[in-house]
Design an enzyme around this catalytic site. Sequence first.
Site, PDB file in Angstrom:
ATOM      1  N   HIS A 179      31.613  28.379 -56.509  1.00 33.36           N
ATOM      2  CA  HIS A 179      32.035  27.016 -56.162  1.00 33.36           C
ATOM      3  C   HIS A 179      33.433  26.728 -56.722  1.00 33.36           C
ATOM      4  O   HIS A 179      34.331  26.298 -55.985  1.00 33.36           O
ATOM      5  CB  HIS A 179      31.019  26.014 -56.726  1.00 33.36           C
ATOM      6  CG  HIS A 179      31.351  24.583 -56.450  1.00 33.36           C
ATOM      7  ND1 HIS A 179      30.746  23.850 -55.456  1.00 33.36           N
ATOM      8  CD2 HIS A 179      32.233  23.727 -57.037  1.00 33.36           C
ATOM      9  CE1 HIS A 179      31.233  22.618 -55.441  1.00 33.36           C
ATOM     10  NE2 HIS A 179      32.152  22.524 -56.397  1.00 33.36           N
ATOM     11  N   GLU A 180      33.604  26.980 -58.003  1.00 34.11           N
ATOM     12  CA  GLU A 180      34.896  26.671 -58.626  1.00 34.11           C
ATOM     13  C   GLU A 180      36.000  27.570 -58.078  1.00 34.11           C
ATOM     14  O   GLU A 180      37.148  27.144 -57.925  1.00 34.11           O
ATOM     15  CB  GLU A 180      34.805  26.789 -60.154  1.00 34.11           C
ATOM     16  CG  GLU A 180      33.822  25.825 -60.797  1.00 34.11           C
ATOM     17  CD  GLU A 180      34.002  24.371 -60.374  1.00 34.11           C
ATOM     18  OE1 GLU A 180      35.139  23.977 -60.018  1.00 34.11           O
ATOM     19  OE2 GLU A 180      33.015  23.618 -60.381  1.00 34.11           O
ATOM     20  N   HIS A 198      41.581  27.196 -52.506  1.00 34.60           N
ATOM     21  CA  HIS A 198      42.223  26.084 -51.786  1.00 34.60           C
ATOM     22  C   HIS A 198      43.581  25.771 -52.422  1.00 34.60           C
ATOM     23  O   HIS A 198      44.578  25.524 -51.726  1.00 34.60           O
ATOM     24  CB  HIS A 198      41.305  24.859 -51.849  1.00 34.60           C
ATOM     25  CG  HIS A 198      41.553  23.845 -50.777  1.00 34.60           C
ATOM     26  ND1 HIS A 198      40.924  22.623 -50.767  1.00 34.60           N
ATOM     27  CD2 HIS A 198      42.352  23.854 -49.680  1.00 34.60           C
ATOM     28  CE1 HIS A 198      41.331  21.935 -49.706  1.00 34.60           C
ATOM     29  NE2 HIS A 198      42.194  22.651 -49.045  1.00 34.60           N
TER      30      HIS A 198
END
Length: 681
Positions: free
Chosen positions: A467-468, A474
């Site tokens: 997730h991180e 991004h």
Amino acid sequence: MNNPLLTEDLLPRFGHIRTEHMETAIDQILSENRLKIAQLAEQEEPTWETLVQPMQALDNQLSNAWSVISHLNGVMNSEDLRKVYKSCLEKLTEYGTEVSQNAALCEAYKKLAARDDFAQLSVAQRKAVENTLRDFRLGGVDLPAEDKKRYADLARELSELTNKFSDNVLDATQHWFKHITDAGELAGLPESALGGARQAAAQRDLDGYVITLDFPSFHPVMTYCENRELRREVYEAFVTRASDQGPDAGTWDNTPVMAEILKRRHALAKLLGFDNYAERSLATKMARTVDEVIEFLNQLAAKAKPQAEAEVAELKAFARNEHGVDDLQAWDIGFYSEKLRQKRYDISPETLRPWFPADKVVSGLFRVAEKLFGVQIEAQPDVDTWHENATAYRISRNGEPVAWFYLDPYARQGKRGGAWMADCRVRWRNLRGQLQLPVAFLTCNFTPPVDGKPSLLTHDEVTTLFHEFGHGLHHMLTQVDVLDVSGINGVAWDAVELPSQFLENWCWNPESLALIARHHETGEPLPQDLLEKLLAAKNFQSGMGMVRQLEFSLFDFRLHAEFTETAPTNPLDMHRAVRDEIAVIESPAFNRFPNAFSHIFAGGYAAGYYSYKWAEVLAADAFSLFEENGIFDPETGQSFLTNILEKGGSEEPMALFKAFRGREPKVDALLRQSGITGDAA
């Protein structure tokens, strides 16, 4: 020696940074920025090159220094650093308000936007200017002088209050511990948790074991410990942190802090012409209205609650029939849920740990990113970091570096709990045409290696890491050179979780798990039978899990939407009201969940926690295209890279999503992936 926080080095010089460097660096930057902004605002015919580029240079230097100070405050917290951080935060808040209320500077941006050749700027450049003009309005630039001062006071007070909230949670979490000398009291705890408890005791010069409220210690007790009274004691300490209840009642009580935060947020929103802070929050998000968000959350709740109720009924029956427990309490839920999971699927998170050694998981994660997006990731052991457990990495494409990041994976004293990604440097092309590469901080709180044995992760922790890292990609793979909309900058908050939740899907696929899961002793891949059990158990109690997230989202959003001056919303009352409507598990009267809800009272999620669910719809629908084409399909991976990751905040998120998916998002994929059928069947 020159201040290491003021250099233009590719990476921060952590080996040279001292607490005494911090405030002097911030003071110098703010002083120089004020002088330069006064000059920039006087232009009669501003252009991108004479106004925006110089402003971005000022923002960049300030951001580069502050990001390091803020990061160290989160991962190496100390009394001295806390004081410096608080002092700098006050100055930065004052400066930020000054800039956003600088009418002359705003006028210069308006002149630029009104130029005949404005349309000839790039999409990213125009978006940056439009966002800046929006932020001037939201910063109170149009307010009369008296209201401007009121806005500045509110912003300063909010900054102080949210920082106080965060400090209280950290202090309450790290103060409490339970010293145990009789191993029998910890019956049921897996060896990994016992090793951590022994290490925690040794660090305090104590014999035996120490249980703390850090997640790697708290969670195993709630999940495996046979000692019901100990579970209750640890649970109570955890859910009463920073409150008027529990073992440290009143010591770090956030109750008055929350009341003051809500009061000021509401006043600030009203000053800007919004009815409430929820409306103010939506001014920078994908969702358009308060009703739209409430309806979205209630629709999901209507789908999930029947299934959640059936899951709780099943759990109560299991605890009663198989274990003789008639009065299932909140501190029993995790324990008996785990027993039910083991009975049904013959699998436990502990069973899987040996196949998820942290170093192998990290290298597997990198392989997934390499296959999806055509990058190479290598550790850089010679780069300075702030702690021996933190490592620097370089991301390259075709031999050329494109980004750097630091990974700090393990829990320790003085480190804020949870997991997060933060930017250290933002991709940006400076006034001389030189490219500054993006740099990210990735922080987790996994169980550290114990007694010479490697850190072995649960599958949930693997998912957290992915997730991180999705957030990190991004930020790091952007191709935008305009600072204000590069990476995660300028991305609507309810779209910012798209890449992070999207990447979690690769933790659940046999093809990608083959890259991630390797036994820490033998190097063998995850056996087929365990793989099948892991996947079969994926949606165990998924209804309960979704209802819990919706509870947090509705609590946060309604708290800010329904607040009025005459009837200020009480967080505890609102939490109970929301729970009465949608929760499926009874909560004890002493529970003070809001008092430690840092996401909304000290993070960026105020009236925005719904973003997790909103973006989860986008992420599930985006992943469904990979399910159709192949999870490592190069064309689909390239399309996600090109349309989502590389574009940053340069275009509206819905336009980017449609460019990737070919249509607007649908909720079906999320419900299917979560195993939510919409009824109790």
